[in-house]
Design an enzyme around this catalytic site. Structure first.
Site, mmCIF file in Angstrom:
data_model
loop_
_atom_site.group_PDB
_atom_site.id
_atom_site.type_symbol
_atom_site.label_atom_id
_atom_site.label_comp_id
_atom_site.label_asym_id
_atom_site.label_seq_id
_atom_site.Cartn_x
_atom_site.Cartn_y
_atom_site.Cartn_z
ATOM 1 N N HIS A 1 1.857 4.721 -2.002
ATOM 2 C CA HIS A 1 1.087 5.608 -2.859
ATOM 3 C C HIS A 1 1.947 6.538 -3.717
ATOM 4 O O HIS A 1 3.021 6.976 -3.297
ATOM 5 C CB HIS A 1 0.123 6.425 -2.015
ATOM 6 C CG HIS A 1 -0.883 5.582 -1.308
ATOM 7 N ND1 HIS A 1 -1.795 4.808 -1.978
ATOM 8 C CD2 HIS A 1 -1.098 5.369 0.016
ATOM 9 C CE1 HIS A 1 -2.558 4.168 -1.100
ATOM 10 N NE2 HIS A 1 -2.143 4.492 0.116
ATOM 11 N N ASP B 1 1.996 2.151 3.911
ATOM 12 C CA ASP B 1 1.117 3.295 3.639
ATOM 13 C C ASP B 1 1.953 4.548 3.410
ATOM 14 O O ASP B 1 1.591 5.646 3.832
ATOM 15 C CB ASP B 1 0.088 3.514 4.745
ATOM 16 C CG ASP B 1 -1.170 4.236 4.255
ATOM 17 O OD1 ASP B 1 -1.197 4.633 3.076
ATOM 18 O OD2 ASP B 1 -2.110 4.391 5.047
ATOM 19 N N HIS C 1 -9.417 0.081 -0.985
ATOM 20 C CA HIS C 1 -8.792 1.148 -0.198
ATOM 21 C C HIS C 1 -9.857 2.082 0.354
ATOM 22 O O HIS C 1 -10.878 2.321 -0.286
ATOM 23 C CB HIS C 1 -7.807 1.916 -1.081
ATOM 24 C CG HIS C 1 -6.958 2.884 -0.318
ATOM 25 N ND1 HIS C 1 -7.348 4.197 -0.128
ATOM 26 C CD2 HIS C 1 -5.768 2.730 0.314
ATOM 27 C CE1 HIS C 1 -6.414 4.803 0.583
ATOM 28 N NE2 HIS C 1 -5.454 3.950 0.873
ATOM 29 N N GLU D 1 0.859 -1.198 0.000
ATOM 30 C CA GLU D 1 0.000 0.000 0.000
ATOM 31 C C GLU D 1 0.887 1.237 0.000
ATOM 32 O O GLU D 1 0.965 1.973 0.988
ATOM 33 C CB GLU D 1 -0.955 0.013 1.195
ATOM 34 C CG GLU D 1 -2.011 1.106 1.072
ATOM 35 C CD GLU D 1 -2.997 1.148 2.229
ATOM 36 O OE1 GLU D 1 -3.482 2.250 2.521
ATOM 37 O OE2 GLU D 1 -3.273 0.085 2.823
#
Length: 343
Positions: A33, A304, A184, A31
């Site tokens: 980004h 994240d 998500h 995850e």
């Protein structure tokens, strides 16, 4: 995403932050980004309230595919990051044609960056679910031509959830391609009354957790996994509290009348069709619960980035009170199997 009392991202924006000992190498993070310039308006409208300084750092890090991102990965012992467009992306775009075009452009842009460092990056497709049939075709293009590992969808699309029957064409293609969907979080379509007047609980603090957990449960109780039993979904944040709730879900579902009964207990679908990642959850308690509830093959490491600190996430999983063989599966083995990574 963690915020201090001034609304500034705390540890995750600290410079340096590397672990004192050398990190354990070989981690795979799912995850992580990115953003591209044409998606900045979507990102800025949905970002939690942070200072201008914090916003600038987040955007800079998401635009970067080179030195800063790779340094953070190296400092955490991450050998490969599966990159995805930061939400909400085209899920909030009312013009279907524009959403479809921008999703393809985002996937092409991401593919170009992955091709520059195929040893370090993979990708999740960004899809315009406004047109499920076209989204299915775009997913297939991303998997077969761009070598992506699956898709990430940022919650609902203009209030339409993924259990809607019009999305069956997408689920059919996802199952046939044998790749996972990362579900998500994103904002509520309408703010629940219970959250009105308490902005402290909006977005990642609590709202996104309840939204995403409920979305996942909709997939179960409406029979998506009965129709597509091999479809696989990934939830971040150690499963959005679902690993704690399996017994009660089974108990209360059995007590609830329904005109569309599912074939198995709700917990059976969680264990067979849902995997979770550690993104944004650096705590042994939810990790232990997820492993016990779902099994050792269903929990995977994630950070994240850049909303969480890479070094903190790395230290957590390296020191978590779990067996070494389980740690290896969480850090890289389970992701390698689910995503069919060769290296």
């Amino acid at each position: 995403m963690r915020l201090d009392r001034r609304g500034v991202l705390a540890t995750s924006l600290a410079l340096g932050g590397a672990a004192t000992a050398a990190p354990v190498p070989g981690k795979i993070a799912l995850e992580e980004h990115v953003i591209i310039p044409s998606f900045l308006d979507y990102l800025n409208k949905a970002m939690p309230p942070v200072s201008a300084e914090a916003r600038a750092v987040l955007v800079r890090r998401m635009l970067d595919f080179g030195e800063e991102r790779l340094a953070a990965m190296d400092g955490a012992g991450v050998s490969r990051a599966i990159l995805s467009i930061s939400g909400p992306g085209v899920q909030v775009e009312p013009d279907t044609a524009r959403a479809t075009r921008l999703a393809a452009e985002a996937n092409d842009a991401l593919a170009r960056e992955i091709q520059r460092r195929p040893d370090r990056y993979g990708g999740f497709a960004h899809l315009a679910m406004q047109d499920p049939a076209q989204a299915a075709r775009e997913l297939e293009r991303c998997v077969r031509e761009l070598n992506f590992q699956g898709a990430m969808i940022n919650h609902h699309t203009l209030g339409v959830y993924l259990d809607d029957p019009r999305n069956d064409v997408f689920w059919e293609r996802l199952q046939a391609l044998e790749v996972p969907l990362y579900l998500h979080p994103d904002d509520s379509f309408r703010m629940p009354h219970v959250l009105e007047g308490v902005p402290e609980l909006h977005k990642p603090t609590w709202e996104w957790t309840t939204e995403t957990a409920t979305h996942a449960l909709r997939l179960i109780v409406t029979g998506v996994f009965d129709r597509f039993p091999r479809a696989q979904v990934i939830l971040g944040h150690m499963g959005e509290t679902l690993p704690y709730m399996l017994w009660r879900l089974d108990s209360r579902y059995a007590f609830t009348p329904t005109r569309r009964p599912i074939r198995r207990k709700p917990s059976d679908y969680v264990r067979s069709n849902i995997s979770v990642t550690t993104s944004g959850q650096c705590d042994d308690v939810p990790l232990t619960a997820a492993l016990a509830a779902l099994g050792e093959s269903r929990v995977m490491f994630s950070i994240d980035y850049p909303y969480e600190d890479s070094a903190t996430a790395a230290r957590f999983i390296e020191k978590a009170a779990i067996a070494e063989d389980v740690r290896a599966r969480v850090m890289h083995g389970n992701a390698r199997a689910l995503l069919k990574l060769r290296s």
